[in-house]
Design an enzyme around this catalytic site. Structure first.
Site, PDB file in Angstrom:
ATOM      1  N   SER A 164       0.794  -1.233   0.000  1.00 22.32           N
ATOM      2  CA  SER A 164       0.000   0.000   0.000  1.00 22.32           C
ATOM      3  C   SER A 164       0.827   1.283   0.000  1.00 22.32           C
ATOM      4  O   SER A 164       0.309   2.333  -0.350  1.00 22.32           O
ATOM      5  CB  SER A 164      -0.966   0.016   1.182  1.00 22.32           C
ATOM      6  OG  SER A 164      -0.289   0.268   2.389  1.00 22.32           O
ATOM      7  N   LYS A 173       0.025   4.955   6.666  1.00 21.93           N
ATOM      8  CA  LYS A 173      -0.532   5.761   5.567  1.00 21.93           C
ATOM      9  C   LYS A 173       0.029   7.177   5.670  1.00 21.93           C
ATOM     10  O   LYS A 173       0.663   7.550   6.646  1.00 21.93           O
ATOM     11  CB  LYS A 173      -2.066   5.826   5.634  1.00 21.93           C
ATOM     12  CG  LYS A 173      -2.768   4.493   5.635  1.00 21.93           C
ATOM     13  CD  LYS A 173      -2.672   3.758   4.330  1.00 21.93           C
ATOM     14  CE  LYS A 173      -3.369   2.403   4.435  1.00 21.93           C
ATOM     15  NZ  LYS A 173      -2.886   1.437   3.512  1.00 21.93           N
TER      16      LYS A 173
END
Length: 184
Positions: free
Chosen positions: A39, A82
């Site tokens: 990711s 993130k």
């Protein structure tokens, strides 16, 4: 016998002191994490190890571009990594695979130009959402392979456990994680 007991007491004292220092650093200052998955490609590789700084947000506010570690929504205590994209009070939208903050396209120099920002279940195409107070909009760098705010919404500050600070493994990637800047 006195010398032997003195040796053991001295050794025990050193071990207890070392464990206390380790626990202090681990619980309050720094924590190791392993990157799992794709990711955050191309900036963070699957299997890299990083240290997160657990003090930054106790004394300051998260800012756009910070790479954070947080408790993932509905992930039973698992943590995600993130990048903070949207800040409290801002409006975020996705239009034609481009990300907009307060109506301005967000240019992300750390991503290849081929990386699109596709909409998700929470933030759909041409939909604008206002980020609530004390909340953030976070995205993985590899937008096609990231479960992030586009799918499950904003994250609150109190679920953030740290700011990614240093990559320490593999050693050829060793170094401080670069700060990024944006022109909005």
């Amino acid at each position: 016998m006195d010398k032997l007991s003195s040796f053991f007491l001295d050794t025990l004292e050193v071990v207890v002191f070392a464990v206390a220092i380790f626990l202090f650093v681990y619980l309050i200052v720094l924590q190791p994490h392993k990157i799992k998955g794709a990711s955050m490609l191309p900036n963070f590789q699957d299997g890299e190890y990083i240290l997160s700084d657990k003090l930054s947000y106790r004394f300051g506010e998260p800012k756009r571009g910070d790479v954070i570690i947080f408790e993932a929504p509905g992930a039973n205590g698992d943590e995600f990594i993130k990048r903070i994209i949207g800040l409290p009070g801002e409006k975020v939208a996705i239009k034609e695979n481009k990300l907009y903050i307060n109506g301005n396209e967000l240019k992300e120099s750390y991503l290849p130009s081929t990386f699109d920002t596709l909409p998700g279940a929470f933030l759909q195409e041409n939909e604008e959402k206002v980020i609530p107070e004390n909340s953030y909009f976070v995205l993985g760098d590899n937008r096609r392979h990231s479960s992030d705010s586009r799918s499950w919404g904003f994250i609150e500050k109190d679920v953030i456990t740290g700011r990614a600070w240093i990559i320490y493994w593999p050693t050829d990637e060793l170094g401080k994680i670069e700060d990024v800047s944006y022109s909005l």
